[in-house]
Write a protein that holds these residues in place. Sequence first.
Motif, PDB file in Angstrom:
ATOM      1  N   SER A   7      54.254  96.185  18.628  1.00  0.00           N
ATOM      2  CA  SER A   7      54.159  94.853  19.209  1.00  0.00           C
ATOM      3  C   SER A   7      52.702  94.585  19.571  1.00  0.00           C
ATOM      4  O   SER A   7      51.879  95.509  19.607  1.00  0.00           O
ATOM      5  CB  SER A   7      55.047  94.733  20.458  1.00  0.00           C
ATOM      6  OG  SER A   7      54.645  95.662  21.443  1.00  0.00           O
ATOM      7  N   GLY A   9      50.638  92.143  18.059  1.00  0.00           N
ATOM      8  CA  GLY A   9      49.808  91.473  17.077  1.00  0.00           C
ATOM      9  C   GLY A   9      49.744  89.977  17.319  1.00  0.00           C
ATOM     10  O   GLY A   9      50.429  89.441  18.193  1.00  0.00           O
ATOM     11  N   GLY A  10      48.902  89.299  16.546  1.00  0.00           N
ATOM     12  CA  GLY A  10      48.799  87.858  16.678  1.00  0.00           C
ATOM     13  C   GLY A  10      47.516  87.328  16.087  1.00  0.00           C
ATOM     14  O   GLY A  10      46.816  88.024  15.348  1.00  0.00           O
ATOM     15  N   LEU A  11      47.227  86.081  16.436  1.00  0.00           N
ATOM     16  CA  LEU A  11      46.025  85.386  15.977  1.00  0.00           C
ATOM     17  C   LEU A  11      44.997  85.396  17.095  1.00  0.00           C
ATOM     18  O   LEU A  11      45.314  85.038  18.237  1.00  0.00           O
ATOM     19  CB  LEU A  11      46.376  83.951  15.584  1.00  0.00           C
ATOM     20  CG  LEU A  11      45.210  83.027  15.231  1.00  0.00           C
ATOM     21  CD1 LEU A  11      44.494  83.529  13.977  1.00  0.00           C
ATOM     22  CD2 LEU A  11      45.716  81.594  15.038  1.00  0.00           C
ATOM     23  N   LEU A  18      42.718  92.322  21.316  1.00  0.00           N
ATOM     24  CA  LEU A  18      44.166  92.463  21.282  1.00  0.00           C
ATOM     25  C   LEU A  18      44.503  93.907  21.627  1.00  0.00           C
ATOM     26  O   LEU A  18      43.707  94.809  21.359  1.00  0.00           O
ATOM     27  CB  LEU A  18      44.736  92.151  19.900  1.00  0.00           C
ATOM     28  CG  LEU A  18      44.891  90.707  19.460  1.00  0.00           C
ATOM     29  CD1 LEU A  18      45.367  90.658  17.998  1.00  0.00           C
ATOM     30  CD2 LEU A  18      45.868  89.957  20.348  1.00  0.00           C
ATOM     31  N   THR A 110      52.782  95.127  12.313  1.00  0.00           N
ATOM     32  CA  THR A 110      52.539  93.903  13.082  1.00  0.00           C
ATOM     33  C   THR A 110      51.259  93.256  12.551  1.00  0.00           C
ATOM     34  O   THR A 110      50.262  93.933  12.296  1.00  0.00           O
ATOM     35  CB  THR A 110      52.430  94.213  14.589  1.00  0.00           C
ATOM     36  OG1 THR A 110      52.294  92.988  15.323  1.00  0.00           O
ATOM     37  CG2 THR A 110      51.242  95.120  14.924  1.00  0.00           C
ATOM     38  N   GLN A 111      51.319  91.947  12.365  1.00  0.00           N
ATOM     39  CA  GLN A 111      50.199  91.215  11.756  1.00  0.00           C
ATOM     40  C   GLN A 111      49.123  90.930  12.798  1.00  0.00           C
ATOM     41  O   GLN A 111      49.405  90.439  13.892  1.00  0.00           O
ATOM     42  CB  GLN A 111      50.691  89.894  11.168  1.00  0.00           C
ATOM     43  CG  GLN A 111      49.593  89.024  10.582  1.00  0.00           C
ATOM     44  CD  GLN A 111      49.013  89.584   9.306  1.00  0.00           C
ATOM     45  OE1 GLN A 111      49.739  90.033   8.418  1.00  0.00           O
ATOM     46  NE2 GLN A 111      47.676  89.584   9.211  1.00  0.00           N
ATOM     47  N   VAL A 112      47.888  91.231  12.418  1.00  0.00           N
ATOM     48  CA  VAL A 112      46.716  90.856  13.208  1.00  0.00           C
ATOM     49  C   VAL A 112      45.848  89.953  12.345  1.00  0.00           C
ATOM     50  O   VAL A 112      45.451  90.344  11.233  1.00  0.00           O
ATOM     51  CB  VAL A 112      45.917  92.096  13.650  1.00  0.00           C
ATOM     52  CG1 VAL A 112      44.598  91.679  14.290  1.00  0.00           C
ATOM     53  CG2 VAL A 112      46.741  92.936  14.619  1.00  0.00           C
ATOM     54  N   THR A 113      45.568  88.765  12.833  1.00  0.00           N
ATOM     55  CA  THR A 113      44.742  87.813  12.112  1.00  0.00           C
ATOM     56  C   THR A 113      43.577  87.412  12.995  1.00  0.00           C
ATOM     57  O   THR A 113      43.771  86.958  14.126  1.00  0.00           O
ATOM     58  CB  THR A 113      45.538  86.564  11.710  1.00  0.00           C
ATOM     59  OG1 THR A 113      46.658  86.952  10.908  1.00  0.00           O
ATOM     60  CG2 THR A 113      44.670  85.600  10.920  1.00  0.00           C
TER      61      THR A 113
END
Length: 116
Positions: A7, A9-11, A18, A110-113
């Motif tokens: 958990s 991740g995000g923009l 982060l 989990t995506q990290v952008t």
Amino acid sequence: QVQLVESGGGLVQPGGSLRLSCAASGTIFRLYRMGWYRQAPGKQRELVASITSGGSTVYADSVKGRFTISRDNTKNTVYLQMNSLKPEDTAVYYCNAVEQSLRSSWGQGTQVTVSS
């Protein structure tokens, strides 16, 4: 097999921070070697950081001085604190656990952008 749930991740904008978390199942988490890997589109999965049961850490050259891996054995959780994020850090981040038997388990990612 160890169950792993990531958990956090995000923009985030370039220069931001982060913290990723990975919660693991199992009663002997303290003995696992834990790691964070990442995979960007069109690239191979690569090691970001790892931490042994004794607390020794290894980092990819590209994240040294910016990322910190840590673990809390009382919570069966490993963390990745990511500071000074760059667009090139954009990827899916995966948690990995290696047991004493050398069996390896992966989280779902989990995506990290990192983008403005």
